[in-house]
Design a protein around this motif. Structure first.
Motif, short mmCIF file in Angstrom:
data_model
loop_
_atom_site.label_atom_id
_atom_site.label_comp_id
_atom_site.label_asym_id
_atom_site.label_seq_id
_atom_site.Cartn_x
_atom_site.Cartn_y
_atom_site.Cartn_z
N LYS A 1 -4.58 4.40 2.96
CA LYS A 1 -5.54 4.54 1.84
C LYS A 1 -5.34 3.47 0.61
O LYS A 1 -4.00 3.30 0.62
CB LYS A 1 -5.60 6.05 1.19
CG LYS A 1 -4.03 6.35 0.88
CD LYS A 1 -4.12 7.97 0.13
CE LYS A 1 -2.80 8.24 -0.11
NZ LYS A 1 -2.74 9.54 -0.82
N ASN A 2 -6.25 3.17 0.13
CA ASN A 2 -6.11 2.31 -1.08
C ASN A 2 -5.10 1.13 -0.65
O ASN A 2 -4.24 0.52 -1.37
CB ASN A 2 -5.47 2.81 -2.47
CG ASN A 2 -6.26 4.14 -2.79
OD1 ASN A 2 -7.68 4.04 -2.76
ND2 ASN A 2 -5.79 5.23 -3.18
N ASN A 3 -5.35 0.75 0.48
CA ASN A 3 -4.56 -0.73 1.00
C ASN A 3 -2.99 -0.31 1.18
O ASN A 3 -2.15 -1.10 1.24
CB ASN A 3 -4.96 -1.86 0.12
CG ASN A 3 -5.91 -2.49 0.35
OD1 ASN A 3 -6.50 -2.27 1.38
ND2 ASN A 3 -6.38 -3.43 -0.39
N GLU A 4 -2.68 1.13 1.07
CA GLU A 4 -1.31 1.48 1.35
C GLU A 4 -1.31 1.65 2.79
O GLU A 4 -2.19 1.78 3.34
CB GLU A 4 -1.06 2.84 0.73
CG GLU A 4 -0.63 2.83 -0.66
CD GLU A 4 -0.31 4.13 -1.34
OE1 GLU A 4 -0.14 5.11 -0.21
OE2 GLU A 4 -0.53 4.30 -2.32
N ILE A 5 -0.08 1.23 3.51
CA ILE A 5 -0.05 1.20 4.91
C ILE A 5 1.23 2.06 5.51
O ILE A 5 2.23 2.48 4.74
CB ILE A 5 0.26 -0.30 5.34
CG1 ILE A 5 1.49 -1.00 4.50
CG2 ILE A 5 -0.98 -1.14 5.11
CD1 ILE A 5 1.68 -2.37 4.67
N VAL A 6 1.25 2.36 6.69
CA VAL A 6 2.11 2.99 7.35
C VAL A 6 2.64 2.21 8.59
O VAL A 6 1.60 1.67 9.23
CB VAL A 6 1.96 4.55 7.96
CG1 VAL A 6 0.58 4.31 8.69
CG2 VAL A 6 2.84 5.21 8.33
N ALA A 7 3.82 2.11 8.79
CA ALA A 7 4.64 1.40 10.08
C ALA A 7 4.96 2.52 11.04
O ALA A 7 5.95 3.18 10.41
CB ALA A 7 5.45 0.37 9.56
#
Length: 265
Positions: free
Chosen positions: A183-189
């Motif tokens: 969301k909102n250009n937040e990322i998960v790796a």
């Protein structure tokens, strides 16, 4: 379908047929409902990437190779919304004892639009790629930096120019298998450890400028190896791999959880 490489080499003045080893590293669906395959032709001392585009019935539409004097291996390919592809891999220059994270953007016909190198050392090279809503690209990996493992992230514009690059000491992650926008250009790796005991799946979230926000670790099996992870629904992911079961014996495993269970450090 079998995809074979048939070549001719000269041995003592005589031309002989050669069938090099070809390893497939990634496969994705394309925007036109076909398939793109990334692989490597292994010659032993000088390897090179190869790409095939196949239609829905498995017929080869085109194939492309990238030839460099260094050893070049493609580890991942990502289909972009405009029909082009971003390839991630690594380049090893044996003569100069250097290594690099290697990126290349291919057009819809497999022609190279641009290439980018980031000179880092690594033990387990895995590349994770995602495209943000604005068309920019996030690329992640785990590198060896200052004699320690670091999580590496870079944001690139569509023309390959680097917008930012971040490194952070890894909390235990030694390979990254996938990355995506939440969301909102937040990322998960998503990735895994590489120790011999109690290996874990790691899920790490980052802000839209690459700052580490939260960490969650999971232990679905003993001595596990995580191969891939994909998003599931709005806030979950599914990971697959192999390893020992909690009882005796070994097994393949599938693990599903929610990203919103990730808690702060």
């Amino acid at each position: 379908k079998r995809l074979q490489i048939n070549e001719v080499a000269t041995y003592e003045g005589v031309e002989v047929a050669v069938k090099p080893v070809v390893l497939v590293s990634d496969i994705k669906l394309t925007q036109d409902d076909n398939m793109i395959i990334a692989g490597d032709i292994r010659y032993g001392i000088s390897d090179e990437p190869i790409f095939w585009k196949l239609d829905a019935k498995g017929n080869v539409l085109w194939s492309k190779r990238i030839n460099r004097k260094e050893t070049l291996l493609a580890e991942a390919i990502y289909t972009l919304r405009d029909g082009s592809f971003l390839v991630g891999g690594h380049l090893i220059d044996i003569d100069n004892n250097t290594s690099s994270i290697w990126l290349a953007k291919l057009d819809s016909h497999g022609n190279v639009l641009w290439e980018k190198e980031f000179k880092y050392r690594f033990e387990y090279i895995t590349i994770a790629i995602t495209e943000l809503n604005d068309g920019s690209l996030i690329v992640g990996s785990v590198i060896d930096h200052k004699e320690q493992k670091h999580i590496w992230l870079s944001k690139l514009k569509t023309n390959g120019n680097v917008e930012w690059e971040k490194k952070a000491k890894s909390p235990g992650l030694c390979k990254m298998v996938n990355i995506w926008n939440i969301k909102n250009n937040e990322i998960v790796a998503i990735g895994g450890t590489c120790s011999n005991e109690r290996e874990r799946i790691w899920a790490i979230s980052f802000s839209n400028i690459g700052e580490m926000k939260s960490i969650k670790k999971f232990l679905p099996a003993k001595n596990l190896v995580v191969f891939q992870a994909i998003p599931e629904g709005k806030d979950g992911f599914i990971a697959v791999g192999s390893g020992a079961k909690q009882t005796d014996g070994s097994a393949a495993w599938v693990f599903k959880t929610k990203i919103n269970t990730i808690k702060n450090k």
